[in-house]
Design a protein around this motif. Structure first.
Motif, PDB file in Angstrom:
ATOM      1  N   ARG A 271       0.826  -1.202   0.000  1.00  0.00           N
ATOM      2  CA  ARG A 271       0.000   0.000   0.000  1.00  0.00           C
ATOM      3  C   ARG A 271       0.859   1.250   0.000  1.00  0.00           C
ATOM      4  O   ARG A 271       0.566   2.223  -0.686  1.00  0.00           O
ATOM      5  CB  ARG A 271      -0.941   0.011   1.211  1.00  0.00           C
ATOM      6  CG  ARG A 271      -2.016  -1.061   1.199  1.00  0.00           C
ATOM      7  CD  ARG A 271      -3.146  -0.690   2.149  1.00  0.00           C
ATOM      8  NE  ARG A 271      -2.685  -0.393   3.490  1.00  0.00           N
ATOM      9  CZ  ARG A 271      -2.564  -1.302   4.458  1.00  0.00           C
ATOM     10  NH1 ARG A 271      -2.868  -2.570   4.211  1.00  0.00           N
ATOM     11  NH2 ARG A 271      -2.152  -0.954   5.675  1.00  0.00           N
ATOM     12  N   ARG A 272       1.950   1.241   0.787  1.00  0.00           N
ATOM     13  CA  ARG A 272       2.817   2.397   0.862  1.00  0.00           C
ATOM     14  C   ARG A 272       3.516   2.643  -0.471  1.00  0.00           C
ATOM     15  O   ARG A 272       3.646   3.787  -0.913  1.00  0.00           O
ATOM     16  CB  ARG A 272       3.880   2.224   1.963  1.00  0.00           C
ATOM     17  CG  ARG A 272       3.343   2.260   3.364  1.00  0.00           C
ATOM     18  CD  ARG A 272       2.508   3.476   3.699  1.00  0.00           C
ATOM     19  NE  ARG A 272       3.012   4.710   3.131  1.00  0.00           N
ATOM     20  CZ  ARG A 272       2.269   5.597   2.492  1.00  0.00           C
ATOM     21  NH1 ARG A 272       0.976   5.400   2.355  1.00  0.00           N
ATOM     22  NH2 ARG A 272       2.801   6.690   2.018  1.00  0.00           N
ATOM     23  N   LEU A 273       3.965   1.598  -1.120  1.00  0.00           N
ATOM     24  CA  LEU A 273       4.645   1.757  -2.403  1.00  0.00           C
ATOM     25  C   LEU A 273       3.696   2.340  -3.447  1.00  0.00           C
ATOM     26  O   LEU A 273       4.064   3.260  -4.186  1.00  0.00           O
ATOM     27  CB  LEU A 273       5.191   0.409  -2.881  1.00  0.00           C
ATOM     28  CG  LEU A 273       5.949   0.437  -4.211  1.00  0.00           C
ATOM     29  CD1 LEU A 273       7.215   1.285  -4.086  1.00  0.00           C
ATOM     30  CD2 LEU A 273       6.312  -0.976  -4.653  1.00  0.00           C
ATOM     31  N   VAL A 274       2.470   1.835  -3.496  1.00  0.00           N
ATOM     32  CA  VAL A 274       1.487   2.344  -4.461  1.00  0.00           C
ATOM     33  C   VAL A 274       1.151   3.802  -4.161  1.00  0.00           C
ATOM     34  O   VAL A 274       1.044   4.630  -5.070  1.00  0.00           O
ATOM     35  CB  VAL A 274       0.223   1.467  -4.444  1.00  0.00           C
ATOM     36  CG1 VAL A 274      -0.912   2.133  -5.208  1.00  0.00           C
ATOM     37  CG2 VAL A 274       0.525   0.097  -5.032  1.00  0.00           C
ATOM     38  N   ALA A 275       0.988   4.148  -2.888  1.00  0.00           N
ATOM     39  CA  ALA A 275       0.684   5.534  -2.518  1.00  0.00           C
ATOM     40  C   ALA A 275       1.821   6.471  -2.927  1.00  0.00           C
ATOM     41  O   ALA A 275       1.579   7.588  -3.413  1.00  0.00           O
ATOM     42  CB  ALA A 275       0.434   5.634  -1.020  1.00  0.00           C
ATOM     43  N   MET A 276       3.051   6.036  -2.730  1.00  0.00           N
ATOM     44  CA  MET A 276       4.198   6.851  -3.131  1.00  0.00           C
ATOM     45  C   MET A 276       4.223   7.051  -4.636  1.00  0.00           C
ATOM     46  O   MET A 276       4.503   8.146  -5.127  1.00  0.00           O
ATOM     47  CB  MET A 276       5.503   6.186  -2.685  1.00  0.00           C
ATOM     48  CG  MET A 276       5.852   6.371  -1.237  1.00  0.00           C
ATOM     49  SD  MET A 276       7.495   5.686  -0.896  1.00  0.00           S
ATOM     50  CE  MET A 276       7.721   6.227   0.801  1.00  0.00           C
ATOM     51  N   PHE A 277       3.918   5.989  -5.359  1.00  0.00           N
ATOM     52  CA  PHE A 277       3.948   6.081  -6.809  1.00  0.00           C
ATOM     53  C   PHE A 277       2.846   7.012  -7.309  1.00  0.00           C
ATOM     54  O   PHE A 277       3.071   7.831  -8.209  1.00  0.00           O
ATOM     55  CB  PHE A 277       3.796   4.689  -7.422  1.00  0.00           C
ATOM     56  CG  PHE A 277       4.146   4.665  -8.885  1.00  0.00           C
ATOM     57  CD1 PHE A 277       5.461   4.770  -9.294  1.00  0.00           C
ATOM     58  CD2 PHE A 277       3.155   4.549  -9.848  1.00  0.00           C
ATOM     59  CE1 PHE A 277       5.791   4.761 -10.639  1.00  0.00           C
ATOM     60  CE2 PHE A 277       3.476   4.542 -11.188  1.00  0.00           C
ATOM     61  CZ  PHE A 277       4.796   4.644 -11.591  1.00  0.00           C
TER      62      PHE A 277
END
Length: 291
Positions: A271-277
Motif C-alpha cells: 500500500r505504501r509503495l502504491v501511494a508513493m507512486f
C-alpha cells in the motif's frame, strides 16, 4: 492557524479521481450527502470554489481546486505513512512487485529510491514484464502487487493510478511514411498499447507492417528517432529526438496505469509503495504545469 481536516482532503481527492460524488462516497464508505457537506464546508473554509459543476455533475477541479488537490495528495501520503510507521512498526519483510519495463525507464526509479530509504527493512523483489504476464503472476500468488498498463479500464476505478493520452510518435527529422504498409515500432506481442494501435489501424483500413519489436523503451525510442517507424506511446514518454504525429493516423485511446494487489489482505508495504507512486506521478504533473 487554518488547519485542514485530512478526512475532508481525502474526500476531495476521491472526487478528483472518480469525477463523481457518489463514486467517491462508495470508495470512502460514506454517504453521498456526507461527502457533499464535507466539500461545501471545505470550500467555505478556503473561500473559493474547488470543483467545477456542470448540470449537477463534477466536470473537474477549478484552478484553486487543482492546487489544493496536489497538496492534499502529499499531505495524505505523509499522514498515512506516519500512521503505518507508528501503528505497524513491524513494516518489513519481502515485497514482490511487478512493473512494466518502460516505468523503470522513467518514474519508478525515483519512487524506488524514496521507498528504500523510508523502509530499509523491506526487501524489494522486482519483476519487469508485459502487463498480461504480470497479471498472471499476481493471480498465481507470485507477486504481492503489480502496476499494469491498460487502455480500456474505467478511469474512475479505485485502482487507477494514472491516465494520459496514448499518441503516435515519430523521429523529429523523419516525416510519417506515406507508402503503405505503414512501418510501426511496438513492444512485444501481448502489449496492450500494441493491441490498441493495431486495432485502430485495422478499423481505419490502414495497412501496416512491424518494422521493430522491442522489449525495452530505450530500444524502441532509438528505432523511432532514427526514422525506422512510428510508434504508439504514452505522452509521458515523449523525449529528445521524438515528436507527436499531429494528423494522418487514427486517434488512440487513453493509456492507464492500474495498481492491483494479490488476493487477500493487502500488505502494508505494498500500500505504501502504491501511494508513493501515485503521489510521485501527480506531483510530477504539477511541476510540469508550473514550469
Amino acid at each position: 492557524m487554518r488547519n485542514f481536516d485530512t478526512d475532508v482532503l481525502r474526500a476531495l481527492v476521491a472526487i478528483a479521481d472518480t469525477t463523481s460524488f457518489s463514486l467517491a462516497a462508495a470508495r470512502l464508505g460514506r454517504s453521498q450527502s456526507a461527502i457533499s457537506l464535507q466539500i461545501k464546508r471545505l470550500e467555505e473554509q478556503v473561500g473559493k470554489a474547488l470543483l467545477t459543476r456542470t448540470q449537477g455533475r463534477v466536470s473537474g477541479p477549478t484552478a484553486e481546486g487543482r492546487l489544493l488537490i496536489d497538496y492534499a495528495r502529499q499531505i495524505l501520503r505523509l499522514n498515512d505513512e506516519v500512521a503505518e510507521v507508528l501503528f505497524e512498526p513491524s513494516l518489513g519483510g519481502r515485497l514482490r512487485v511487478g512493473v512494466p519495463e518502460e516505468l523503470m525507464e522513467s518514474a519508478f526509479t525515483g519512487v524506488l529510491d524514496e521507498f528504500s530509504r523510508a523502509y530499509p527493512r523491506v526487501t524489494l523483489s522486482l519483476n519487469c514484464d508485459l502487463s498480461v504476464q504480470l497479471a498472471s503472476l499476481l493471480e498465481a500468488g507470485e507477486l504481492d502487487v503489480a502496476l499494469l498498463k491498460s487502455v480500456d479500464a474505467d478511469p474512475r476505478a479505485k485502482d487507477t493510478l494514472w491516465h494520459e493520452p496514448l499518441v503516435w510518435m515519430r523521429g523529429i527529422a523523419h516525416p510519417v511514411p506515406q507508402a503503405r504498409p505503414l512501418p510501426i515500432a511496438v513492444f512485444q506481442e501481448g502489449c496492450v498499447f500494441r493491441v490498441a494501435a493495431l486495432e485502430r489501424l485495422a478499423r481505419h483500413d490502414i495497412a501496416w507492417r512491424i518494422a521493430f519489436t522491442g522489449h525495452s523503451y530505450a530500444g524502441l525510442r532509438h528505432a523511432v528517432a532514427s526514422g525506422l517507424a512510428v510508434s504508439p506511446l504514452p505522452l509521458s514518454l515523449l523525449s529528445d529526438g521524438l515528436e507527436i504525429v499531429g494528423e494522418g493516423l487514427p486517434r488512440l485511446p487513453q493509456a492507464r496505469l492500474l495498481a492491483r494487489f494479490a488476493s487477500g489482505q493487502q500488505m502494508p508495504a505494498a500500500r505504501r509503495l502504491v501511494a508513493m507512486f501515485r503521489e510521485h506521478l501527480w506531483s510530477g504533473r504539477r511541476r510540469e504545469r508550473l514550469a
